[in-house]
Design an enzyme around this catalytic site. Structure first.
Site, short mmCIF file in Angstrom:
data_model
loop_
_atom_site.label_atom_id
_atom_site.label_comp_id
_atom_site.label_asym_id
_atom_site.label_seq_id
_atom_site.Cartn_x
_atom_site.Cartn_y
_atom_site.Cartn_z
N THR A 140 12.30 71.17 72.60
CA THR A 140 11.18 72.09 72.40
C THR A 140 11.21 72.55 70.95
O THR A 140 12.27 72.87 70.42
CB THR A 140 11.17 73.24 73.44
OG1 THR A 140 9.89 73.87 73.44
CG2 THR A 140 12.23 74.28 73.18
N CYS A 192 9.82 83.31 71.71
CA CYS A 192 10.01 82.67 73.02
C CYS A 192 11.49 82.33 73.20
O CYS A 192 12.23 82.24 72.23
CB CYS A 192 9.20 81.39 73.12
SG CYS A 192 7.41 81.61 73.01
N HIS A 240 10.48 76.72 78.32
CA HIS A 240 10.08 77.43 77.09
C HIS A 240 9.37 78.72 77.55
O HIS A 240 8.18 78.72 77.82
CB HIS A 240 9.14 76.53 76.28
CG HIS A 240 8.77 77.06 74.93
ND1 HIS A 240 8.70 76.25 73.82
CD2 HIS A 240 8.43 78.29 74.49
CE1 HIS A 240 8.34 76.97 72.77
NE2 HIS A 240 8.14 78.21 73.14
#
Lengths: 162, 204
Positions: free
Chosen positions: A24, A30, A47
């Site tokens: 990711t 995040c 995520h």
């Protein structure tokens, strides 16, 4: 055998068996949650964008929230043969990219995301083996389902494997 | 309207049109400030789920300088101005009237200058929007970050994340012709702001 890494987008999650790699890119506030079953070598990456689905008006996408995301990730991994009791976790992200003067609690979303993820993992009795959270910089993470290693790349703070 | 994904072509065109007016105003301000001609691209309005939105930005890992302002109150929205990292130094040279290539590193004064640019761009953009909607917008002070585009945009999108699984990104690109320096201006309205905008435009 070379295989393309599986990309996990923002507010998304994927589970995969070895030897696949989950990646990711550009985690800011995040949080990337990586779960791994060391015996069946099934891995998963979520995520996570927001801490709490119960505070929200739209919960169509469960992968977006810490509480529902962690649960769903476990379910997806179990479908691929993982055993919940064996899962271990590594987490990264939860930074604060922007610093507003006099920022309120609402703005410290990175910190709140990290706390929420940890709480969910504790509730699921999943041990956190490594954590690289906080700061004010972005992270790209690559999670190997072969050995459970997590590569963390940044622009200003270099790379490391945890 | 429940979600951005339900917007139709006419509504998107209307949004592009007001964005064009806002950005035109902003481009004039930028041009005056830099003492150079600034062109602007045809605006784009993209609606995408969060997991795809980065594709519109040239990748989540590309390094950018991002100036971010929030508008609270009746019409909450986010305003983000992104400059690719390799062009930030040129931008600074233009602001300070130095020969291009002078700046090699960013200091506190450069940070302030970039924030001021964002402030002025957003101010002129919102003024134009205000004339249209008769709403008063009060933006926050700008915050600046230099890092991965994805990390920066992610934090901006979190504001919308509580309401929607989609983001509407209205983009204008400012271009300095001589050196091809470009800056990307993004307007990210929250759902209730979007409803107000569309109603004012008579397309809801």
């Amino acid at each position: 055998m070379t295989t393309e890494p599986i990309k996990v987008g923002m507010a998304d999650l994927r589970a995969a068996p070895a030897p696949l790699t989950l990646i990711t890119t550009g985690l800011g506030s995040c949080v990337g949650v990586c779960l791994w079953d060391p015996i069946t070598k099934v891995g998963g990456l979520a995520h996570i964008m927001l801490p709490d689905s119960t505070q929200s008006r739209s919960i169509q996408n469960k992968a977006k929230y810490a509480d529902t995301g962690v649960t769903l990730l476990i379910e997806e991994m179990v479908k691929l043969g993982a055993q919940k009791g064996r899962l271990v976790a590594k987490i990264a992200g939860g930074a604060q990219m922007f610093n507003f003067p006099g920022a309120s609690n609402v703005m410290r979303i990175g910190e709140r995301n990290t706390e929420a993820v940890k709480k969910c993992l504790e509730q699921e009795k999943i041990k956190i083996l490594a954590e690289d959270t906080g700061g004010n910089f972005g992270r790209t993470i690559e999670f190997s389902t072969t050995n459970g290693q997590l590569l963390i790349k940044t622009i200003s703070k270099g790379e490391k494997v945890v | 309207m429940k979600d951005f994904s339900e917007l139709n072509a006419i509504q998107l065109d209307a949004l592009k049109e007001i964005s064009n007016i806002g950005a035109g105003n902003a481009a004039t301000s930028l041009s005056l400030m830099l003492g150079r001609k600034i062109d602007m691209s045809v605006p784009k309005a993209n609606i995408a789920p969060f997991n795809q939105i980065m594709n519109y930005l040239g990748g989540a890992e590309s390094e950018v300088a991002g100036g971010y302002m929030r508008v609270d109150g009746e019409s909450p929205m986010g305003i983000l101005f992104l400059i690719p990292k390799d062009q930030v130094y040129f931008f600074i040279d233009l602001i300070f009237g130095q020969p291009l290539g002078t700046t090699q590193d960013l200091n506190e004064m450069h940070f302030s200058a970039l924030k001021e640019i964002v402030n002025i761009l957003a101010g002129s953009y919102l003024n134009a929007l205000s004339a249209f909607t008769q709403q008063v917008y009060s933006p926050s002070v700008p915050a600046l970050a230099i890092d991965m585009a994805g990390a920066i945009l992610g934090e901006v999108l979190q504001q919308i994340g509580e309401f929607s699984d989609y983001a509407l990104v209205i983009e204008n690109v400012f271009i300095e012709q001589e050196r091809h320096i470009s800056g990307h201006f993004f307007l990210l309205p929250e759902p209730k702001t979007l409803e107000l905008l569309l109603r004012t435009l008579g397309v809801l």
